[in-house]
Motif scaffolding. Structure first.
Motif, mmCIF file in Angstrom:
data_model
loop_
_atom_site.group_PDB
_atom_site.id
_atom_site.type_symbol
_atom_site.label_atom_id
_atom_site.label_comp_id
_atom_site.label_asym_id
_atom_site.label_seq_id
_atom_site.Cartn_x
_atom_site.Cartn_y
_atom_site.Cartn_z
ATOM 1 N N LEU A 190 -75.568 49.912 -69.773
ATOM 2 C CA LEU A 190 -76.974 49.909 -69.372
ATOM 3 C C LEU A 190 -77.355 48.687 -68.550
ATOM 4 O O LEU A 190 -78.370 48.693 -67.847
ATOM 5 N N LEU A 191 -76.558 47.617 -68.629
ATOM 6 C CA LEU A 191 -76.936 46.363 -67.978
ATOM 7 C C LEU A 191 -77.014 46.449 -66.451
ATOM 8 O O LEU A 191 -77.941 45.892 -65.857
ATOM 9 N N PRO A 192 -76.059 47.120 -65.751
ATOM 10 C CA PRO A 192 -76.196 47.192 -64.286
ATOM 11 C C PRO A 192 -77.495 47.839 -63.834
ATOM 12 O O PRO A 192 -78.116 47.390 -62.872
ATOM 13 N N HIS A 193 -77.913 48.904 -64.547
ATOM 14 C CA HIS A 193 -79.170 49.565 -64.187
ATOM 15 C C HIS A 193 -80.354 48.632 -64.434
ATOM 16 O O HIS A 193 -81.284 48.570 -63.621
ATOM 17 N N ARG A 251 -88.908 49.327 -68.992
ATOM 18 C CA ARG A 251 -88.452 50.520 -69.710
ATOM 19 C C ARG A 251 -86.958 50.451 -70.009
ATOM 20 O O ARG A 251 -86.515 50.817 -71.104
ATOM 21 N N MET A 252 -86.191 49.963 -69.036
ATOM 22 C CA MET A 252 -84.754 49.864 -69.264
ATOM 23 C C MET A 252 -84.438 48.813 -70.324
ATOM 24 O O MET A 252 -83.589 49.029 -71.192
ATOM 25 N N TRP A 253 -85.143 47.667 -70.258
ATOM 26 C CA TRP A 253 -84.894 46.643 -71.271
ATOM 27 C C TRP A 253 -85.370 47.097 -72.646
ATOM 28 O O TRP A 253 -84.786 46.727 -73.671
ATOM 29 N N ALA A 254 -86.414 47.913 -72.684
ATOM 30 C CA ALA A 254 -86.859 48.471 -73.965
ATOM 31 C C ALA A 254 -85.814 49.418 -74.531
ATOM 32 O O ALA A 254 -85.566 49.458 -75.750
ATOM 33 N N GLU A 307 -77.790 40.259 -77.017
ATOM 34 C CA GLU A 307 -78.715 40.968 -76.136
ATOM 35 C C GLU A 307 -79.440 39.982 -75.224
ATOM 36 O O GLU A 307 -79.602 40.230 -74.022
ATOM 37 N N GLU A 308 -79.846 38.848 -75.769
ATOM 38 C CA GLU A 308 -80.586 37.872 -74.960
ATOM 39 C C GLU A 308 -79.702 37.284 -73.871
ATOM 40 O O GLU A 308 -80.150 37.111 -72.733
ATOM 41 N N ILE A 309 -78.439 36.959 -74.193
ATOM 42 C CA ILE A 309 -77.583 36.360 -73.177
ATOM 43 C C ILE A 309 -77.284 37.362 -72.072
ATOM 44 O O ILE A 309 -77.181 36.995 -70.889
ATOM 45 N N ALA A 310 -77.152 38.655 -72.459
ATOM 46 C CA ALA A 310 -76.937 39.674 -71.434
ATOM 47 C C ALA A 310 -78.157 39.781 -70.517
ATOM 48 O O ALA A 310 -78.032 39.867 -69.287
ATOM 49 N N MET A 311 -79.337 39.745 -71.111
ATOM 50 C CA MET A 311 -80.555 39.813 -70.317
ATOM 51 C C MET A 311 -80.715 38.554 -69.461
ATOM 52 O O MET A 311 -81.061 38.633 -68.278
#
Length: 616
Positions: A190-193, A251-254, A307-311
């Motif tokens: 989901l991260l690339p999107h 929306r994607m991060w949610a 999750e935070e480091i990915a974001m």
């Protein structure tokens, strides 16, 4: 590095080959801070992870009705509570310090690059882009630096807990050790999107910021022509696009956050379901189940750090790439590569691209039919076009300006733009610029015909002193008229007394009588200094030692104003604002009738102006 030690004496030389390399360079510059934050993070998370173990011992002691084991368990719980509070406090302190110091380092680097590039920066990067990089992007870079140490401590603690669970209770530990990596990797697709949507949001926000800054800068003009509603509508549209992009990204991060809640919940249910079966079979005790349950619950906390480091990385990587692009801009060659570096430059100013030559010590006027071409030529004469492939650098005394350090190039050649900026502050502060000391402020103000400006500023003096030099000027000089701003900017340029002064339309906003006096004063004050004036005003052109006429970026004719007015129809068309067909009538005795009428009119106007100035 502590916050109290900021700013850095030397922020260093960053690795700007790419965004990730810039982040890696920042990490290397803060190894001590990262290690400190990581150790405090380990203390905090280890204490949180051990709390379920102690709680399980306490539950088992109650189940076994053993007061001897319950008391030490209670003491350990108090000790772990103290360690949790201490570790959390110090982790937050160290992590925020890393954030602020990293952001400060990047801001200092950007400020240094801005100072080195000067006016070249906004010619090569949009103003909105510069604002976005120095604010939002710097914050996102600092966020990643701050989150990295907490991620490392969470990863170490997670591995340790999984190993401990496998040793403590192999059956339940194996389920947990297999499930945790699956949870961590589940969000990767989901991260690339999410990153793409975040980039789109940031790009639209940058355009909106640029539109807003341009609107504010031109607000006076917009109100004058009634165009503020048009630009307000454009900004509303841009703002709505930013809002839609932000919602689309959120929306994607949610969704990612929902996955990070759902999957750990399923893992926890699976562990409890399997553990209850083991308790019924008598293979483990109730206390052991409580311990495993508590440790699995603890693992949900490090997962939030993943999750935070990915974001943070998804946001900071493009931000770092944009910052690296700005920091990679160069305008100067290393001083050691230029044998003339450090010498005081003088001589003729030459532009190889157009063939323009401004002889040393003379006043040269340049007439261009295209105002944009005039602006580009003025930039090249000042070395502002360095780093581009459009044209070679201008030469001063045979030395390429873009091979000089910025300070040396600016000391040799000063370019006053068509729309010069007046910074806020008092008039004395405005005129307090680096200079040779040969031109006093009163002489420069007199040459620029600033008498009425000084009178107006004296009346507006806030302290009733009547001293115009102590009167405050608002940002960009918006409290002054266009002509007043232009004349103060000219006075400021004259005070610097550079070897070469390039003026782009310095009198376009003043009346003809004032313009004639400025032309005479400029010629007298700059005697023996090289001066280049871009203008199509006959009053300025008539005072010049030589006039250069350019067409399509090349020199087309050279001579005095009156010679070119008589001999070159294209020059005459630009100066008199008439088409070549209108003043290129039949030729008789070497001069056309239309040309003769135009020439007579222009020469008569010049003679009348001279008579008025002499009588005044």
């Amino acid at each position: 590095m502590q916050i109290r030690d900021l700013p850095y004496t030397d922020p260093g030389r960053p690795d700007v080959r790419s965004g990730p390399r810039l982040l890696l360079w920042l990490g290397r510059k803060q190894v001590a801070g990262q290690v400190k934050a990581m150790l405090w993070g380990v203390v905090h998370m280890a204490a949180v992870a051990l709390l379920p173990v102690v709680l399980g011992l306490a539950v088992q002691a109650v189940a076994d009705r053993s007061g001897g084991r319950l008391a030490p368990a209670g003491g350990l719980m108090v000790l772990l509570g103290v360690l949790i509070a201490l570790g959390d406090t110090m982790l937050h302190r160290a992590a925020v310090t890393n954030w602020i110091t990293a952001a400060a380092r990047v801001q200092q680097l950007l400020a240094r690059r801005t100072a080195e590039l000067g006016a070249t920066l906004t010619r090569r990067v949009a103003a909105g882009e510069v604002v976005a990089v120095s604010t939002g992007d710097v914050e996102k870079i600092g966020w990643f630096v701050e989150a990295f140490s907490r991620f490392v401590s969470a990863a170490l603690t997670t591995v340790a807990v999984c190993v401990a669970l496998v040793i403590y209770q192999p059956a339940l530990g194996a389920v947990t050790a297999v499930g945790v990596p699956v949870l961590v990797l589940a969000v990767l697709p989901l991260l690339p999107h999410a990153t793409k949507r975040a980039d789109d949001q940031r790009e639209k926000a940058g355009r909106a910021t640029e539109l807003a800054s341009d609107t504010v800068a031109g607000l006076r003009v917009l109100r004058g022509i009634g165009g503020e509603e048009l630009f307000l509508t454009r900004y509303r549209r841009a703002s709505q696009e930013v809002r839609k992009a932000a919602v689309h990204s959120a929306r994607m991060w949610a969704l990612i956050a929902a996955v990070q809640v759902l999957l750990p919940g399923l893992l926890l249910i699976a562990v409890v379901w399997y553990g209850v079966g083991l308790v019924r079979d008598g293979r483990i005790g109730v206390g052991e189940l409580v311990t495993v349950y508590g440790m699995v619950t603890f693992l949900l906390f490090p997962l939030r750090q993943f999750e935070e480091i990915a974001m943070a990385y998804s946001f900071s990587r493009p931000s770092a790439a944009r910052a690296a692009r700005v920091l990679a801009l160069r305008r100067e060659a290393p001083v050691g590569e230029n044998p003339r570096a450090g010498e005081e430059l003088s001589g003729d100013l030459r532009d190889p691209a157009s063939g323009l030559l401004a002889p040393a010590g003379r006043l040269t006027a340049v007439v261009c039919g295209d105002p944009d071409a005039a602006g580009r030529l003025a930039e090249r004469l000042g070395g502002h076009a360095a780093g581009t492939t459009e044209a070679p650098s201008a030469l001063l005394g045979g030395v390429a300006l873009d091979e000089l350090p910025l300070a040396a190039a600016r000391a040799a050649v000063l370019v006053q733009d068509k729309d010069p900026v007046l910074l806020s502050g008092t008039l004395a502060e405005l005129l307090d610029v680096p200079s040779s000391g040969a031109v006093r402020a009163d002489a420069a103000l007199k040459t620029a015909q600033c008498g009425d400006v000084l009178a107006a500023l004296a009346q507006a003096s806030a302290d009733d002193s009547g001293d115009p030099l102590r009167t405050a000027i608002t940002e960009r000089g918006r409290s002054l008229s266009g002509g007043q701003r232009q004349r103060l900017a000219l006075a400021r340029s004259l005070i610097t007394d550079p070897e070469v002064l390039v003026l782009d339309e310095p009198t376009s906003a003043v009346d003809s009588h004032t313009e004639a006096r400025i032309a005479d004063g400029l010629k007298a004050l700059r005697e023996g200094r090289t001066t280049v004036v871009f203008s199509s005003s006959p009053l300025l052109l008539d005072r010049a030692d030589r006039v250069v006429f350019t067409q399509e970026g090349r020199v087309a004719a050279v001579g005095t104003h009156r010679e070119l007015l008589r001999d070159v129809s294209a020059y005459r068309a630009v100066v008199t604002r008439e088409t070549e067909d209108e003043n290129a009538g039949p030729v008789s005795d070497g001069a056309g009738e239309g040309m003769g009428a135009t020439l007579d009119t222009e020469l008569t106007r010049l003679e009348k102006t001279e008579q008025i100035e002499e009588s005044a």
